[in-house]
Design an enzyme around this catalytic site. Structure first.
Site, short mmCIF file in Angstrom:
data_model
loop_
_atom_site.label_atom_id
_atom_site.label_comp_id
_atom_site.label_asym_id
_atom_site.label_seq_id
_atom_site.Cartn_x
_atom_site.Cartn_y
_atom_site.Cartn_z
N GLU A 101 -3.72 1.37 -7.72
CA GLU A 101 -4.14 2.47 -6.87
C GLU A 101 -3.24 3.67 -7.13
OE1 GLU A 101 -6.50 0.86 -3.26
OE2 GLU A 101 -4.46 1.27 -2.66
N HIS B 266 0.86 -1.19 0.00
CA HIS B 266 0.00 0.00 0.00
C HIS B 266 0.90 1.24 0.00
CE1 HIS B 266 -2.73 3.14 1.27
NE2 HIS B 266 -3.67 2.39 0.76
C1 PEP Z 1 -6.66 3.22 -0.10
O1 PEP Z 1 -6.14 3.80 0.84
O2 PEP Z 1 -6.18 2.17 -0.57
C2 PEP Z 1 -7.86 3.79 -0.70
C3 PEP Z 1 -8.29 3.28 -1.83
O3 PEP Z 1 -8.42 4.81 -0.02
P1 PEP Z 1 -9.64 5.77 -0.50
O4 PEP Z 1 -10.69 4.88 -1.09
O5 PEP Z 1 -10.08 6.43 0.75
O6 PEP Z 1 -9.07 6.71 -1.50
#
Ligand code: PEP
Length: 263
Positions: free
Chosen positions: A169, A97
């Protein structure tokens, strides 16, 4: 066909009592949905894992850790191992992450060791990939993502790659006001699948799930799930309450149904 995924990471939220409350509410809210075609997970903090796993036992919701060490045991103060996660009832483990990379100095070389351990231990790794705002602005997103995925998967034979969940992400979209645009998400997921195709062949690339995370909400979930190469959603803030996650699960279950009908 790839099974769609609905997942949420709770970060440093929900102690034992709150985790049990969340689990009970989530189970009640999704009880009437047909979730048989999707995979669902929650990632509580370490101290809540066993309680959450117990509360969710027998439900379609699996539990995973938010990090893990690459050794089974030893002098690694403050760390948690794969056997410990399994003993607590985990089926998944999140790796790489962006907050782990940014605040705790993790690298994709270390992530690769963790992926190898998770795979040999029988945990499903959820490997996060993402470019920074700067890398995006410099036009380097494709290259950075390719390096991240190839390094993370470096210890795995091609045939095991579909057992790993890749979570795209973009770092600039995590905790942001808005998700990346559907066009941009589509471009990145397509490029990631092309990297997989090159490394492992078309068949393996077709079977490997690439999910999207970064400011997903129940409102934008449908548009993101409509993107061809998106195989599910990984949600932070919008799923920190059971009600929010239940709505996301419903969107993913609907999308899975539509994909089945389209076939
Ligand atoms: C994350 O921290 O992996 C994430 C997707 O957070 P958010 O949905 O709050 O952007």
């Amino acid at each position: 066909m790839r099974r769609l995924v609905a997942g949420t990471g709770w970060k440093m939220n929900n102690g034992i009592a709150d985790s049990i409350r969340y689990a009970e509410e989530l189970k009640a809210r999704i009880a009437s949905l047909d979730t048989s075609a999707i995979d669902i997970y929650v990632l509580p903090p370490f101290t809540s894992l066993a309680a959450a796993a117990q509360a969710l036992a027998g439900s379609p919701v699996a539990v995973g850790g938010q990090n893990m060490h690459w050794e089974d045991a030893g002098s690694w103060t403050g760390e948690i191992s794969a056997p410990m996660l399994l003993e607590a009832g985990c089926r998944y483990v999140e790796l790489a992450h962006s907050e782990r990379l940014r605040h705790f100095g993790e690298t994709y070389e270390l992530v690769r060791r963790k992926v190898d351990k998770a795979m040999s231990a029988g945990l499903t790794p959820i490997v996060c990939l993402g470019e920074s705002a700067r890398e995006k602005a410099e036009g380097r997103a494709g290259q950075v993502l390719a390096e991240q995925v190839l390094t993370s998967l470096g210890g795995q034979p091609d045939e095991r790659v579909p057992e790993i969940i890749l979570a795209y992400e973009p770092r600039w979209a995590i905790g942001a006001a808005e998700a990346a645009s559907p066009a941009y998400i589509g471009e990145r997921h397509r490029a990631l699948r092309a990297v997989l195709r090159q490394r492992c062949g078309a068949g393996i690339a077709e079977r490997t799930r690439i999910i999207y995370g970064g400011s997903v909400t129940p409102e934008n979930a449908r548009a993101i799930l409509d993107i061809e190469d998106v195989d599910g959603l990984f949600v932070g803030r919008a799923a920190w309450r059971a009600e929010g996650f239940a709505r996301i699960v419903e969107r993913v279950a609907d999308a899975a149904k539509m994909k089945t009908e389209d076939k």
